[in-house]
Design an enzyme around this catalytic site. Structure first.
Site, PDB file in Angstrom:
ATOM      1  N   CYS A  77       0.833  -1.204   0.000  1.00 38.78           N
ATOM      2  CA  CYS A  77       0.000   0.000   0.000  1.00 38.78           C
ATOM      3  C   CYS A  77       0.872   1.260   0.000  1.00 38.78           C
ATOM      4  CB  CYS A  77      -1.002  -0.053   1.161  1.00 38.78           C
ATOM      5  SG  CYS A  77      -2.332   1.164   0.998  1.00 38.78           S
ATOM      6  N   HIS A 174      -3.766  -4.848  -0.098  1.00 35.27           N
ATOM      7  CA  HIS A 174      -3.319  -5.429   1.167  1.00 35.27           C
ATOM      8  C   HIS A 174      -3.411  -6.954   1.075  1.00 35.27           C
ATOM      9  CE1 HIS A 174      -3.035  -1.777   3.639  1.00 35.27           C
ATOM     10  NE2 HIS A 174      -3.979  -1.320   2.845  1.00 35.27           N
ATOM     11  N   GLU A 176      -2.476  -9.080   3.168  1.00 39.25           N
ATOM     12  CA  GLU A 176      -2.823  -9.619   4.498  1.00 39.25           C
ATOM     13  C   GLU A 176      -4.316  -9.524   4.787  1.00 39.25           C
ATOM     14  OE1 GLU A 176      -2.375  -5.235   5.366  1.00 39.25           O
ATOM     15  OE2 GLU A 176      -1.545  -6.657   3.912  1.00 39.25           O
TER      16      GLU A 176
END
Length: 192
Positions: A77, A174, A176
């Protein structure tokens, strides 16, 4: 394997650490340049505003360390955006790893772009066995398509969802927070 998540005060570091743990690895949070240099893999996260985050990198001296790293490095990001030449956000000079300037979405689309979008045109081993599927994004600024683009999204225009140059990788999304697709991308990075 030693995995270091750069802790410079502008990161979504806990969610990344938990995602790595789910893959069976441990990661340490560090702002120590020697520990970062000696890691096998480095993750450079970022959430927030570009000029403030860059000031934190400058104050810690990490702006000099990150571009010299030789191991695989993944910017996420804002981390990816700071690895570019510059950002319109706060008129920020970046680390100059990726040869592209980050710009703001124009007023034809709602900003920030928040939510799920499809990644397409996947290139590089970062995307081995990864389908063109949905990933999670939150951003108002983007890197235009360039020679270092290895994945793209469409939001009013096509833009870089991921970048690669040498040992440096960046994702605008992202991983994750991107379910199984993001987990596979993180796993591919950790196995490099």
């Amino acid at each position: 394997m030693k995995i270091v998540i750069i802790n410079y005060g502008a990161g979504n570091i806990q969610s990344i650490k938990f995602a790595i743990k789910r893959l069976g690895f441990d990661a340490v949070l560090s702002s120590d340049s020697s520990e970062i240099r000696n890691a096998d893999k480095v993750i450079f996260p970022g959430v927030g505003e570009a000029s403030s985050a860059m000031k934190m990198l400058l104050n810690s001296g990490l702006d000099k360390v990150i571009p010299t790293l030789k191991q695989p490095v993944l910017g996420i990001c804002l981390g990816m955006q700071l690895m570019c030449n510059s950002s319109e956000e706060g008129n920020t000079t970046g680390l100059g790893i990726f040869d592209v300037d980050v710009v703001k979405f124009d007023n034809t689309v709602k900003v920030p772009q928040i939510g799920w979008n499809k990644i397409e045109n996947l290139k590089s081993s970062l995307f081995t066995d990864v389908p063109e599927d949905y990933i999670y994004l939150v951003h108002s600024f983007y890197a235009p398509l360039c020679k270092e683009t290895i994945a793209q999204c469409s939001y009013g225009i096509n833009y870089s969802a991921a970048l690669k140059k040498d040992n440096f990788y960046g994702t605008q999304f992202h991983p994750e927070k991107s379910s199984n697709v993001g987990e596979k991308i993180l796993e591919n990075f950790l196995k490099m």
